[in-house]
Design an enzyme around this catalytic site. Sequence first.
Site, PDB file in Angstrom:
ATOM      1  N   ARG A 137       0.977  -1.264  -0.006  1.00 46.18           N
ATOM      2  CA  ARG A 137       0.040   0.156   0.059  1.00 46.18           C
ATOM      3  C   ARG A 137       0.932   1.213  -0.026  1.00 46.18           C
ATOM      4  O   ARG A 137       0.426   2.082   0.743  1.00 46.18           O
ATOM      5  CB  ARG A 137      -0.989   0.056   1.289  1.00 46.18           C
ATOM      6  N   ARG A 159      -3.478   6.956   0.623  1.00 51.66           N
ATOM      7  CA  ARG A 159      -4.186   8.122   0.985  1.00 51.66           C
ATOM      8  C   ARG A 159      -3.256   8.779   1.969  1.00 51.66           C
ATOM      9  O   ARG A 159      -3.464   9.959   2.543  1.00 51.66           O
ATOM     10  CB  ARG A 159      -5.599   7.747   1.979  1.00 51.66           C
ATOM     11  N   ARG A 204      -6.681  11.094  -6.676  1.00 50.63           N
ATOM     12  CA  ARG A 204      -7.968  10.243  -6.221  1.00 50.63           C
ATOM     13  C   ARG A 204      -9.315  11.168  -6.579  1.00 50.63           C
ATOM     14  O   ARG A 204     -10.205  10.736  -7.280  1.00 50.63           O
ATOM     15  CB  ARG A 204      -7.753   9.684  -5.153  1.00 50.63           C
ATOM     16  N   ASP A 252      -6.993  -3.260  -7.192  1.00 51.18           N
ATOM     17  CA  ASP A 252      -7.260  -3.935  -6.025  1.00 51.18           C
ATOM     18  C   ASP A 252      -7.529  -5.346  -6.104  1.00 51.18           C
ATOM     19  O   ASP A 252      -7.884  -5.787  -7.334  1.00 51.18           O
ATOM     20  CB  ASP A 252      -8.738  -3.057  -5.476  1.00 51.18           C
ATOM     21  N   TYR A 312     -14.964 -12.084   0.570  1.00 48.16           N
ATOM     22  CA  TYR A 312     -15.471 -11.026   0.212  1.00 48.16           C
ATOM     23  C   TYR A 312     -16.840 -10.995  -0.739  1.00 48.16           C
ATOM     24  O   TYR A 312     -17.679 -10.534  -0.719  1.00 48.16           O
ATOM     25  CB  TYR A 312     -14.536  -9.616  -0.331  1.00 48.16           C
TER      26      TYR A 312
HETATM   27  O1  CP3 Z   1      -0.067  -2.059  -2.407  1.00 42.66           O
HETATM   28  C1  CP3 Z   1      -0.542  -1.366  -3.140  1.00 42.66           C
HETATM   29  O2  CP3 Z   1      -0.197   0.073  -3.098  1.00 42.66           O
HETATM   30  C2  CP3 Z   1      -1.197  -1.682  -4.308  1.00 42.66           C
HETATM   31  C3  CP3 Z   1      -2.478  -1.383  -4.435  1.00 42.66           C
HETATM   32  C4  CP3 Z   1      -3.611  -2.131  -3.530  1.00 42.66           C
HETATM   33  C5  CP3 Z   1      -4.683  -1.853  -3.057  1.00 42.66           C
HETATM   34  N1  CP3 Z   1      -5.241  -2.761  -2.245  1.00 42.66           N
HETATM   35  C6  CP3 Z   1      -5.413  -0.352  -3.142  1.00 42.66           C
HETATM   36  C7  CP3 Z   1      -6.264   0.133  -2.264  1.00 42.66           C
HETATM   37  C8  CP3 Z   1      -3.178  -3.898  -2.982  1.00 42.66           C
HETATM   38  C9  CP3 Z   1      -2.368  -4.540  -3.443  1.00 42.66           C
HETATM   39  C10 CP3 Z   1      -4.706  -3.928  -2.315  1.00 42.66           C
HETATM   40  C11 CP3 Z   1      -4.982  -5.376  -1.869  1.00 42.66           C
HETATM   41  C12 CP3 Z   1      -6.267  -5.412  -1.361  1.00 42.66           C
HETATM   42  N2  CP3 Z   1      -7.245  -4.862  -1.210  1.00 42.66           N
HETATM   43  C13 CP3 Z   1      -6.267  -6.508  -0.189  1.00 42.66           C
HETATM   44  C14 CP3 Z   1      -5.177  -7.426   0.233  1.00 42.66           C
HETATM   45  C15 CP3 Z   1      -4.271  -6.857   1.275  1.00 42.66           C
HETATM   46  C16 CP3 Z   1      -4.765  -6.446   2.638  1.00 42.66           C
HETATM   47  O3  CP3 Z   1      -4.497  -5.180   2.918  1.00 42.66           O
HETATM   48  O4  CP3 Z   1      -4.921  -7.184   3.410  1.00 42.66           O
HETATM   49  C17 CP3 Z   1      -7.538  -6.446   0.479  1.00 42.66           C
HETATM   50  C18 CP3 Z   1      -8.137  -7.042   1.545  1.00 42.66           C
HETATM   51  C19 CP3 Z   1      -8.371  -5.509  -0.317  1.00 42.66           C
HETATM   52  C20 CP3 Z   1      -9.714  -5.098  -0.201  1.00 42.66           C
HETATM   53  C21 CP3 Z   1      -9.976  -3.518   0.138  1.00 42.66           C
HETATM   54  N3  CP3 Z   1      -9.661  -2.572  -0.715  1.00 42.66           N
HETATM   55  C22 CP3 Z   1     -10.403  -2.980   1.273  1.00 42.66           C
HETATM   56  C23 CP3 Z   1     -11.025  -3.971   2.354  1.00 42.66           C
HETATM   57  C24 CP3 Z   1     -10.399  -1.710   1.066  1.00 42.66           C
HETATM   58  C25 CP3 Z   1     -10.941  -0.585   1.936  1.00 42.66           C
HETATM   59  C26 CP3 Z   1     -10.243  -0.291   2.961  1.00 42.66           C
HETATM   60  C27 CP3 Z   1      -9.802   0.955   3.254  1.00 42.66           C
HETATM   61  O5  CP3 Z   1      -8.422   1.232   3.613  1.00 42.66           O
HETATM   62  O6  CP3 Z   1     -10.641   1.915   3.069  1.00 42.66           O
HETATM   63  C28 CP3 Z   1      -9.951  -1.294  -0.229  1.00 42.66           C
HETATM   64  C29 CP3 Z   1      -9.662   0.004  -0.638  1.00 42.66           C
HETATM   65  C30 CP3 Z   1      -8.439   0.185  -1.385  1.00 42.66           C
HETATM   66  N4  CP3 Z   1      -7.463  -0.396  -2.034  1.00 42.66           N
HETATM   67  C31 CP3 Z   1      -7.634   1.525  -1.040  1.00 42.66           C
HETATM   68  C32 CP3 Z   1      -6.295   1.568  -1.678  1.00 42.66           C
HETATM   69  C33 CP3 Z   1      -5.170   2.559  -1.976  1.00 42.66           C
HETATM   70  C34 CP3 Z   1      -8.270   2.941  -0.313  1.00 42.66           C
HETATM   71  C35 CP3 Z   1      -9.104   3.393  -1.226  1.00 42.66           C
HETATM   72  C36 CP3 Z   1      -9.220   4.956  -1.146  1.00 42.66           C
HETATM   73  O7  CP3 Z   1      -8.478   5.555  -1.976  1.00 42.66           O
HETATM   74  O8  CP3 Z   1     -10.398   5.429  -0.715  1.00 42.66           O
END
Ligand code: CP3
Length: 335
Positions: free
Chosen positions: A18, A22, A31, A68, A144
Amino acid sequence: MMPFTGTGVSPPPVWLMRQAGRYLPEYRKTRAEAGSFLDLCYTPRLAAEVTLQPIRRYGFDAAILFSDILIVPDALGQGVRFVDGEGPRLDPVRTLEDLSRLALSRTNDKFALICETVERLRQELPRETALIGFCGAPWTVATYVVEGRGSPDQSAARSWAYRDRDGFATLIELLTDASIDYLCGQVSAGADALQIFDSWAGSLADDEFERWVIGPTAKLVREVRKRHPSVPIIGFPRGAAAHLDRYVAATGIDGVSCDTACPLGVMQGIAKGGTVVQGNLDPLLLVSGGTALDHRIDDICAAMSGLPFVFNLGHGIVPETPPEHVARLVQRIRT
Ligand code: CP3
């Protein structure tokens, strides 16, 4: 390129899960320009831009494609939304009838947009920066798909798997096959390595771990290797420190990403066996900073010195992270 075989280099390569997100003001700006989170993922120019932002700022050794894990169910037609402040929402798949509405044939346009981002990135990144593609592991994505959102205990997916093993296996197979195509597309588009995120691997044990984590991951690795024999593949079975030896031996992955709770002794044991280990600084230490952060960075680097190791966090960066703490981390590892 990052070392995925052999002995360790000093200082170790570093990137952070990540690393685009944000906590960075430039991410929040892009974004806002994109509109929704999914619009950002599906707009190659903007997705490439946010992938590059942490590389410009910190010079990480690897960039991870901005996307994602829920792109796969979205491409299968499940109707994925991200509600600000609440996380992902999907139309839950609870029955075989719900499942019959998901199909691989509809995956193409969405996967194509993500692959276009990969192509752009490989052209724009410095040659020495590795580009990591990824997908969610079938088990984690299934949690999910079935629940329709994140859940603390993955109970809907676990319950389906106990109640109707064959039906649940059909879902896992659908996700595995779609993920194989998706990962192969990313490698063809220019990804140098792949990571499989199994964030909820830790909710299963013994036979269930074997069936839903090891089996599908081994198939993913095997099938991707048939088409791309030399691409390094990293697994991230979060919460599964107790099963790591078995996971490494049975899936055929080249590297394993260890979570925050994984003891350094366990990481050393795996690395001594020749598997590249990635990890495992607590993302919350990166929020608090100070000497506690410095000491833990030093302890991890000392424990893994001389072994095949890539510095990373034990889970993703959280939005509250001060960007200057990330700069401090990179500097400390490299001096
Ligand atoms: O690592 C990176 O920088 C690459 C991008 C990446 C994202 N999500 C961007 C993201 C990767 C590899 C993921 C993986 C992901 N997504 C996982 C597995 C890793 C982990 O964290 O356990 C999971 C379970 C998800 C599902 C997911 N996506 C959730 C539960 C959420 C919401 C949580 C939150 O923080 O709001 C996301 C959204 C998400 N994916 C964001 C980002 C940068 C935040 C979205 C935003 O900008 O509002």
